[in-house]
Design a protein around this motif. Structure first.
Motif, short mmCIF file in Angstrom:
data_model
loop_
_atom_site.label_atom_id
_atom_site.label_comp_id
_atom_site.label_asym_id
_atom_site.label_seq_id
_atom_site.Cartn_x
_atom_site.Cartn_y
_atom_site.Cartn_z
N ASN A 10 0.82 -1.21 0.00
CA ASN A 10 0.00 0.00 0.00
C ASN A 10 0.85 1.25 0.00
N GLY A 11 2.07 1.18 0.50
CA GLY A 11 2.92 2.35 0.60
C GLY A 11 3.45 2.85 -0.72
N LEU A 12 3.45 2.02 -1.74
CA LEU A 12 4.04 2.43 -3.01
C LEU A 12 3.04 2.44 -4.14
N ASP A 13 1.79 2.69 -3.85
CA ASP A 13 0.79 2.75 -4.91
C ASP A 13 1.14 3.79 -5.96
N SER A 14 1.77 4.87 -5.55
CA SER A 14 2.08 5.93 -6.50
C SER A 14 3.25 5.57 -7.41
N VAL A 15 4.04 4.56 -7.07
CA VAL A 15 5.18 4.19 -7.90
C VAL A 15 4.86 2.97 -8.77
N SER A 16 3.90 2.20 -8.37
CA SER A 16 3.56 0.98 -9.09
C SER A 16 3.05 1.29 -10.48
N ARG A 17 3.39 0.42 -11.44
CA ARG A 17 2.91 0.63 -12.80
C ARG A 17 1.43 0.32 -12.92
N TYR A 18 0.84 -0.30 -11.90
CA TYR A 18 -0.57 -0.62 -11.90
C TYR A 18 -1.38 0.35 -11.05
N ALA A 19 -0.79 1.45 -10.69
CA ALA A 19 -1.47 2.43 -9.83
C ALA A 19 -2.66 3.04 -10.57
N THR A 20 -3.67 3.40 -9.79
CA THR A 20 -4.86 3.99 -10.40
C THR A 20 -4.67 5.47 -10.67
N SER A 35 6.33 15.88 -8.69
CA SER A 35 6.92 15.89 -7.37
C SER A 35 7.85 14.69 -7.19
N PHE A 36 9.11 14.89 -7.48
CA PHE A 36 10.09 13.83 -7.31
C PHE A 36 10.26 13.49 -5.83
N ASP A 37 10.10 14.50 -4.98
CA ASP A 37 10.23 14.30 -3.54
C ASP A 37 9.21 13.28 -3.03
N SER A 38 7.98 13.36 -3.51
CA SER A 38 6.96 12.41 -3.05
C SER A 38 7.27 11.00 -3.53
N LEU A 39 7.79 10.86 -4.75
CA LEU A 39 8.17 9.53 -5.24
C LEU A 39 9.33 8.96 -4.42
N LEU A 40 10.31 9.78 -4.12
CA LEU A 40 11.45 9.33 -3.34
C LEU A 40 11.03 8.96 -1.92
N ASN A 41 10.15 9.76 -1.33
CA ASN A 41 9.67 9.45 0.02
C ASN A 41 8.91 8.14 0.07
N SER A 42 8.08 7.87 -0.93
CA SER A 42 7.34 6.61 -0.93
C SER A 42 8.27 5.43 -1.14
N ALA A 43 9.32 5.60 -1.93
CA ALA A 43 10.30 4.53 -2.10
C ALA A 43 11.06 4.28 -0.81
N MET A 44 11.40 5.33 -0.10
CA MET A 44 12.10 5.16 1.19
C MET A 44 11.20 4.49 2.22
N LYS A 45 9.90 4.81 2.19
CA LYS A 45 8.96 4.14 3.08
C LYS A 45 8.92 2.65 2.80
N LEU A 46 8.98 2.29 1.52
CA LEU A 46 8.98 0.88 1.14
C LEU A 46 10.22 0.18 1.68
N VAL A 47 11.37 0.82 1.59
CA VAL A 47 12.60 0.21 2.09
C VAL A 47 12.53 0.04 3.61
N ARG A 48 12.01 1.06 4.31
CA ARG A 48 11.88 0.94 5.77
C ARG A 48 10.90 -0.16 6.16
N GLN A 49 9.80 -0.28 5.43
CA GLN A 49 8.81 -1.31 5.73
C GLN A 49 9.39 -2.70 5.47
N THR A 50 10.18 -2.83 4.41
CA THR A 50 10.83 -4.11 4.11
C THR A 50 11.79 -4.49 5.23
N GLU A 51 12.52 -3.50 5.73
CA GLU A 51 13.44 -3.76 6.84
C GLU A 51 12.68 -4.18 8.10
N GLN A 52 11.54 -3.55 8.37
CA GLN A 52 10.74 -3.92 9.52
C GLN A 52 10.22 -5.36 9.42
#
Length: 108
Positions: A10-20, A35-52
């Motif tokens: 759910n954290g990377l809906d904006s980066v997924s190629r299947y996003a609505t 907004s490159f910042d929002s894309l980068l932030n969502s990617a970093m959230k994905l990395v943190r969630q994967t680590e968790q």
């Protein structure tokens, strides 16, 4: 099994190629750039969630190995969540690297 609550996906809906919604279409009103910042932030959230998820799986492994927990089911669920999250993260990384290489190979 209900998989709608996997927050890494759910954290990377904006980066997924299947996003609505298209993040590129969400233009910044001031200068018309995406907004490159929002894309980068969502990617970093994905990395943190994967680590968790990976840390949670390791904790379950330790609990199972030491005998604190006898639930093999919980151990397998934690490991599968970590595995799926890692595979998704790698897929996103590969897509970003491929896009970067495509841009670098373009001739102007």
């Amino acid at each position: 099994m209900d998989v709608t609550n996997i927050s890494a996906i759910n954290g990377l809906d904006s980066v997924s190629r299947y996003a609505t919604t298209n993040p590129i279409a969400d233009m910044n009103k001031s200068d018309g750039t995406a907004s490159f910042d929002s894309l980068l932030n969502s990617a970093m959230k994905l990395v943190r969630q994967t680590e968790q998820y990976s840390n949670a799986a390791e904790e379950q492994e330790i609990k199972y190995a030491t005998g604190e927990s006898d639930s093999l089911h919980d151990l397998m669920i934690a490991q599968q969540k970590a595995n799926v999250s890692l595979q998704y993260t790698v897929a996103v990384k590969n897509t970003v690297v491929e896009a970067y290489r495509t841009l670098m190979n373009m001739q102007f």
